[in-house]
Design an enzyme around this catalytic site. Structure first.
Site, short mmCIF file in Angstrom:
data_model
loop_
_atom_site.label_atom_id
_atom_site.label_comp_id
_atom_site.label_asym_id
_atom_site.label_seq_id
_atom_site.Cartn_x
_atom_site.Cartn_y
_atom_site.Cartn_z
N ASP A 67 0.32 -1.03 -0.38
CA ASP A 67 -0.10 0.02 -0.24
C ASP A 67 1.16 1.24 -0.02
O ASP A 67 2.15 1.12 0.11
CB ASP A 67 -1.10 0.11 1.26
N ASP A 136 -7.29 -2.70 14.29
CA ASP A 136 -8.82 -2.54 13.96
C ASP A 136 -9.41 -4.62 13.14
O ASP A 136 -9.93 -4.07 12.88
CB ASP A 136 -9.35 -1.87 13.54
N HIS A 138 -7.37 -4.20 10.26
CA HIS A 138 -6.98 -4.42 9.28
C HIS A 138 -6.04 -4.89 8.83
O HIS A 138 -5.04 -5.44 9.39
CB HIS A 138 -6.91 -2.92 8.62
N GLU A 143 -10.10 -2.25 5.61
CA GLU A 143 -10.31 -1.42 6.69
C GLU A 143 -11.55 -2.53 7.02
O GLU A 143 -12.11 -2.74 6.53
CB GLU A 143 -10.40 -0.09 7.01
C1 GLP Z 1 -0.54 0.36 8.55
C2 GLP Z 1 -0.22 -0.68 7.64
C3 GLP Z 1 -0.31 -2.43 7.89
C4 GLP Z 1 0.44 -2.75 9.04
C5 GLP Z 1 -0.57 -1.68 9.95
C6 GLP Z 1 0.27 -2.24 11.44
O1 GLP Z 1 -1.21 1.32 8.32
N1 GLP Z 1 -1.20 -0.02 6.40
O2 GLP Z 1 0.08 -2.44 6.63
O3 GLP Z 1 0.00 -4.17 9.05
O4 GLP Z 1 -0.99 -0.36 9.48
O5 GLP Z 1 1.26 -0.79 11.80
P1 GLP Z 1 1.90 -1.32 12.87
O6 GLP Z 1 2.94 -2.74 12.69
O7 GLP Z 1 2.64 -0.11 13.00
O8 GLP Z 1 1.57 -1.72 14.70
#
Ligand code: GLP
Length: 261
Positions: A67, A136, A138, A143
């Site tokens: 992404d 959440d 995702h 989402e």
């Molecule tokens: C982000 C990314 C995801 C990631 C998630 C968790 O928004 N788009 O690919 O896995 O949220 O982030 P983190 O690893 O910082 O907890």
């Protein structure tokens, strides 16, 4: 689903790096799906160490990131493009033309999504997809309520995600509201999924993903439908799992030929 619970994030990340390097050793032109966020940082650190000290080469590897934010130039320090260069690509021998990140800076976001899908297909598809999970539930930026069959597209971030990513932008009000993300359907098409989750704040999402119903309310639960989904957790992230003892028992009793370590 294979659930592996390690005592700390570092050991969990080293195991993930070992699995990834095993793929590359077996198939030097492996197509990797990559993730951003805080979770994979130690995996990238260990892969860089394996490259520098143990001769692991990424020369023939191709990568596709999950992404990118809409409206940020790749040079913007908060973009996932910058994240990938700083935390991984510039430390290894991967040719820059072999790395792909959705183009969120173009005026024509829709075509950019379609082009991205075409490039993934032309590469032969993703062999191993590295994943984190949002608080959440995702996956990538899919989402809650995202279709479990969704494709690469433009999404609006939830308030939970905006807050979680605020520190990278110096405040929630500066986080872009829109992103391009691979869909849950794309993720399910990769041949092997490797998801990492660390810390107590992920425990509830992990519980829903592994032991909850398959539901668009927790996009990561779609991994229950994947043939090779491996979930590597630290102890706090595994805390709410009802069948923790069983997952540990299965891991300890893996046949030799199936062991990672
Ligand atoms: C982000 C990314 C995801 C990631 C998630 C968790 O928004 N788009 O690919 O896995 O949220 O982030 P983190 O690893 O910082 O907890």
């Amino acid at each position: 689903m294979e659930v592996i619970i390690k005592d700390c994030a570092e050991n969990a990340s080293n195991l993930a790096a070992k699995i990834i390097s095993g793929f590359i050793k077996k198939k030097p032109d492996t197509v990797l799906g990559l993730a951003t966020g805080s979770t994979p940082l130690l995996v990238y650190k260990e892969l860089i160490r394996l490259h520098k000290n143990e001769g692991l080469s990424f020369r023939n590897v191709t990568t596709f990131n999950l992404d990118e934010y809409a409206g940020l130039s790749p040079e913007n320090p908060s973009s996932f493009s910058s994240y990938m260069k700083d935390n991984f690509f510039r430390h290894i021998d991967i040719p820059s033309l072999s790395t792909h990140i959705p183009d969120g800076y173009t005026k024509d976001l829709q075509s950019s999504c379609e082009e991205y899908e075409k490039k993934i297909a032309a590469s032969g598809g993703i062999d191993l997809q590295l994943l984190g999970i949002g608080e959440d539930g995702h996956l990538a930026f899919n989402e809650p309520s995202s279709s479990l069959a969704s494709r690469t597209r433009i999404k609006t971030l939830s308030e939970v995600t905006i807050k979680a990513n605020a520190s990278a932008f110096g405040g929630a009000d500066k986080v872009p509201r829109h992103v391009i993300t691979m869909g849950t359907g794309n993720i399910l098409e990769s041949k092997y999924c490797l998801l990492l989750a660390f810390g107590a704040k992920k425990a509830s999402a992990v519980k829903n993903m592994v032991e909850g119903a398959v539901s668009a309310s927790c996009p990561a639960s779609a991994l229950q439908l994947h043939r090779h989904a491996v979930i590597i957790l630290d102890k706090p992230a595994a805390e709410l799992l009802q069948n923790k003892d069983y997952y540990n028992y299965v891991y300890q009793n893996k046949p030799d030929w199936q062991r990672y370590e």
